[in-house]
Scaffold this active site. Structure first.
Site, PDB file in Angstrom:
ATOM      1  N   ASP A  30      23.724 -21.386 -38.462  1.00 43.02           N
ATOM      2  CA  ASP A  30      23.355 -20.049 -38.028  1.00 43.02           C
ATOM      3  C   ASP A  30      22.149 -20.213 -37.095  1.00 43.02           C
ATOM      4  OD1 ASP A  30      22.955 -17.145 -38.086  1.00 43.02           O
ATOM      5  OD2 ASP A  30      21.267 -17.597 -39.407  1.00 43.02           O
ATOM      6  N   ASP A  49      19.428 -17.283 -36.036  1.00 51.22           N
ATOM      7  CA  ASP A  49      18.228 -16.532 -36.395  1.00 51.22           C
ATOM      8  C   ASP A  49      17.973 -16.598 -37.896  1.00 51.22           C
ATOM      9  OD1 ASP A  49      16.003 -15.030 -36.062  1.00 51.22           O
ATOM     10  OD2 ASP A  49      16.999 -13.232 -35.352  1.00 51.22           O
TER      11      ASP A  49
END
Length: 235
Positions: A14, A16
């Site tokens: 991922d 953020d």
């Protein structure tokens, strides 16, 4: 402290909350949007919207449904994050602990012969590319963004696409996530999941049932092998 050593064919990150922290920029963007949508509760949004595509958050919280307006507002929102980051000297988007060392190991060896790592983000590709540049994180060859999927996290699509583009079985991938929705996405795709306690409480993270939990990426070491990667998790 115990160590777990595992091997995988590819690593799916991922963005953020996992590689970069844009909390300050996102807070600034929602404050800007409250001027246009005065009914929204910024505190409530910040506690529950992390890890979800911008277009989905705008639908859910701002009530935007027109496709053209939705796309335009998504672009405006992400530009507001970048503007907020720029206004505070880049502190609105920063690289998280442990990321630099991991990138030194895997970023130069993207083809081995298949890509060893990918970023699977709920952000759009233009915004994500800019955010990574601000934080000093390299962009991988396999880069799955919001516009690449019909259904975002917690649906499995982002990580299924990431594994497919790395030419590997999702079951041989490790997903790095901080948000419960992203953890559920990785699990639904059939990947192993490693959760970071960088944006949510342990209780929230545990509810998503990741395979492993660490504070941040400083608790993880990665070594590129002749085939695949070795991951050491310190719990």
């Amino acid at each position: 402290m115990s160590e777990i050593v595992l091997t995988f064919d590819a690593l799916l990150f991922d963005m953020d909350g996992t590689l970069v922290d844009s909390t300050a920029g996102v807070e600034g963007a929602w404050k800007v949007f409250k001027k246009s949508y005065p009914h929204i509760d910024v505190h409530d949004i910040l506690s529950s919207a992390h890890g979800i595509r911008t277009v989905d958050n705008l639908k859910n919280y701002c009530g935007v449904t027109d496709p053209v307006q939705l796309e335009n507002e998504a672009v405006r929102f992400e530009q507001a994050i970048l503007s907020s980051a720029s206004e505070d000297g880049g502190k609105g988007i920063v690289r998280l602990p442990g990321v630099e060392q991991i990138m030194k190991e895997i970023a130069p060896r993207r083809f081995h012969p298949n890509p060893l790592w990918a970023i699977c983000t709920s952000a759009t590709k233009p915004y994500a590319s800019s955010a990574l540049a601000v934080a000093g994180v390299p962009v991988p060859d396999v880069f799955v963004a919001a516009e690449d999927v019909e259904k975002g996290k917690p649906n499995p699509d982002p990580y299924l696409i990431g594994a497919a583009r790395c030419n590997v079985d999702p079951k041989r991938c490790l997903v790095f996530e901080d948000a419960p929705s992203g953890i559920r996405s990785g699990r639904a795709a059939g990947c192993k999941t490693l959760a970071l306690l960088t944006s949510h409480s342990r209780e929230q993270v545990e509810a998503a049932q990741p395979d492993y939990i660490v504070k941040d990426l400083e608790s993880v070491s990665i070594r590129v092998l002749e085939k695949g990667v070795e991951v050491t998790i310190r719990q």
